[in-house]
Motif scaffolding. Structure first.
Motif, PDB file in Angstrom:
ATOM      1  N   ALA A  13       0.829  -1.212   0.000  1.00 29.60           N
ATOM      2  CA  ALA A  13       0.000   0.000   0.000  1.00 29.60           C
ATOM      3  C   ALA A  13       0.863   1.261   0.000  1.00 29.60           C
ATOM      4  CB  ALA A  13      -0.930  -0.008   1.212  1.00 29.60           C
ATOM      5  N   VAL A  14       1.932   1.259   0.783  1.00 35.52           N
ATOM      6  CA  VAL A  14       2.836   2.408   0.835  1.00 35.52           C
ATOM      7  C   VAL A  14       3.525   2.596  -0.515  1.00 35.52           C
ATOM      8  CG1 VAL A  14       4.995   3.255   1.859  1.00 35.52           C
ATOM      9  CG2 VAL A  14       3.181   2.353   3.329  1.00 35.52           C
ATOM     10  N   LEU A  15       3.980   1.491  -1.120  1.00 37.33           N
ATOM     11  CA  LEU A  15       4.648   1.590  -2.421  1.00 37.33           C
ATOM     12  C   LEU A  15       3.704   2.095  -3.512  1.00 37.33           C
ATOM     13  CD1 LEU A  15       6.855  -1.623  -2.376  1.00 37.33           C
ATOM     14  CD2 LEU A  15       7.611   0.750  -2.203  1.00 37.33           C
ATOM     15  N   TYR A  16       2.473   1.605  -3.532  1.00 40.40           N
ATOM     16  CA  TYR A  16       1.498   2.093  -4.510  1.00 40.40           C
ATOM     17  C   TYR A  16       1.304   3.596  -4.357  1.00 40.40           C
ATOM     18  CZ  TYR A  16      -0.241  -2.362  -6.342  1.00 40.40           C
ATOM     19  OH  TYR A  16      -0.365  -3.560  -6.993  1.00 40.40           O
ATOM     20  N   ARG A  17       1.125   4.069  -3.129  1.00 45.12           N
ATOM     21  CA  ARG A  17       0.898   5.508  -2.912  1.00 45.12           C
ATOM     22  C   ARG A  17       2.128   6.316  -3.326  1.00 45.12           C
ATOM     23  NH1 ARG A  17      -3.520   7.170  -1.256  1.00 45.12           N
ATOM     24  NH2 ARG A  17      -2.819   9.149  -0.440  1.00 45.12           N
ATOM     25  N   GLY A  69       0.367  -3.187 -10.703  1.00 42.00           N
ATOM     26  CA  GLY A  69       0.413  -4.444  -9.983  1.00 42.00           C
ATOM     27  C   GLY A  69       1.824  -4.650  -9.457  1.00 42.00           C
ATOM     28  N   GLN A  70       1.958  -5.433  -8.415  1.00 40.60           N
ATOM     29  CA  GLN A  70       3.272  -5.670  -7.822  1.00 40.60           C
ATOM     30  C   GLN A  70       3.553  -7.144  -7.652  1.00 40.60           C
ATOM     31  OE1 GLN A  70       3.583  -3.559  -4.112  1.00 40.60           O
ATOM     32  NE2 GLN A  70       3.455  -1.565  -5.108  1.00 40.60           N
ATOM     33  N   ARG A  71       4.812  -7.459  -7.777  1.00 36.39           N
ATOM     34  CA  ARG A  71       5.310  -8.803  -7.487  1.00 36.39           C
ATOM     35  C   ARG A  71       6.422  -8.624  -6.469  1.00 36.39           C
ATOM     36  NH1 ARG A  71       4.934 -14.496  -8.530  1.00 36.39           N
ATOM     37  NH2 ARG A  71       6.962 -15.229  -7.903  1.00 36.39           N
ATOM     38  N   HIS A  79       7.220  -3.452  -9.759  1.00 37.48           N
ATOM     39  CA  HIS A  79       5.946  -2.747  -9.924  1.00 37.48           C
ATOM     40  C   HIS A  79       5.757  -2.500 -11.407  1.00 37.48           C
ATOM     41  CE1 HIS A  79       2.677  -0.036  -8.542  1.00 37.48           C
ATOM     42  NE2 HIS A  79       2.898   0.531  -9.711  1.00 37.48           N
ATOM     43  N   GLN A  80       4.655  -2.994 -11.962  1.00 38.33           N
ATOM     44  CA  GLN A  80       4.331  -2.724 -13.361  1.00 38.33           C
ATOM     45  C   GLN A  80       3.072  -1.895 -13.371  1.00 38.33           C
ATOM     46  OE1 GLN A  80       1.610  -3.836 -15.453  1.00 38.33           O
ATOM     47  NE2 GLN A  80       0.577  -4.635 -13.640  1.00 38.33           N
ATOM     48  N   GLY A  81       2.986  -0.984 -14.316  1.00 44.11           N
ATOM     49  CA  GLY A  81       1.808  -0.138 -14.350  1.00 44.11           C
ATOM     50  C   GLY A  81       1.380   0.174 -15.771  1.00 44.11           C
ATOM     51  N   SER A  82       0.159   0.656 -15.887  1.00 43.14           N
ATOM     52  CA  SER A  82      -0.399   1.029 -17.184  1.00 43.14           C
ATOM     53  C   SER A  82      -1.069   2.389 -17.062  1.00 43.14           C
ATOM     54  CB  SER A  82      -1.444   0.015 -17.633  1.00 43.14           C
ATOM     55  OG  SER A  82      -0.862  -1.250 -17.810  1.00 43.14           O
ATOM     56  N   ILE A  83      -0.960   3.158 -18.140  1.00 40.42           N
ATOM     57  CA  ILE A  83      -1.624   4.449 -18.251  1.00 40.42           C
ATOM     58  C   ILE A  83      -2.472   4.359 -19.512  1.00 40.42           C
ATOM     59  CG2 ILE A  83      -1.310   6.938 -18.530  1.00 40.42           C
ATOM     60  CD1 ILE A  83       1.533   6.523 -17.353  1.00 40.42           C
TER      61      ILE A  83
END
Length: 146
Positions: A13-17, A69-71, A79-83
């Protein structure tokens, strides 16, 4: 449990924020208005990109803009992400890297498993750096424009 002398990693949660907060600042600097969600969509985020969850970025009207998403593995976090649904100017990725590096160091050469970086380079050369990929042709069809 952590090894002696090893720092405790922040929670997901901290990493996502942290990551999505930096991304939100960069998007705003690029003229894209967005907000970070404090809670899940009513359906709990079951439909990935149509249903945002806590710490996802949305446009002011509520449409999902970015998520990830995180592994987590013993040696680190991927951490992989999409925009989606916006065009970003050239150099936005360098702005994001600079924002992320303001408080933390990035491990550019780290590998989650032996040979991972070589495999990434192979995929970049054979797929993502090809003219077909850059021109929007996917699986033999042009990609849909928004």
């Amino acid at each position: 449990m952590h090894r002696k002398g090893e720092k405790e990693r922040p929670s997901s949660a901290v990493l996502y924020r942290w990551i999505h907060g930096a991304l939100a600042r960069v998007l705003r600097d690029c003229g894209v208005e967005c907000v970070m969600l404090d809670g899940d969509a009513p359906d709990g985020g079951r439909a990935c990109f149509s249903s945002p969850v806590t710490s996802d970025l949305v446009f002011p009207g509520g449409e999902k803009l970015a998520g990830g998403g995180q592994r987590r593995v013993r040696g680190g976090v991927l951490h992989q992400g999409s925009i989606q649904n916006c065009l970003l100017p050239s150099g936005w990725d360098e702005l994001l890297a600079a924002r992320l590096a303001e408080k933390h160091s990035l491990c550019v050469d780290a590998e989650l498993f032996p040979g991972m970086n070589a495999r990434v380079e192979e995929l970049l050369a054979s797929k993502y750096r090809t003219e077909a990929w850059r021109s929007g042709v996917r699986h033999g069809r042009p990609s849909q424009s928004r």
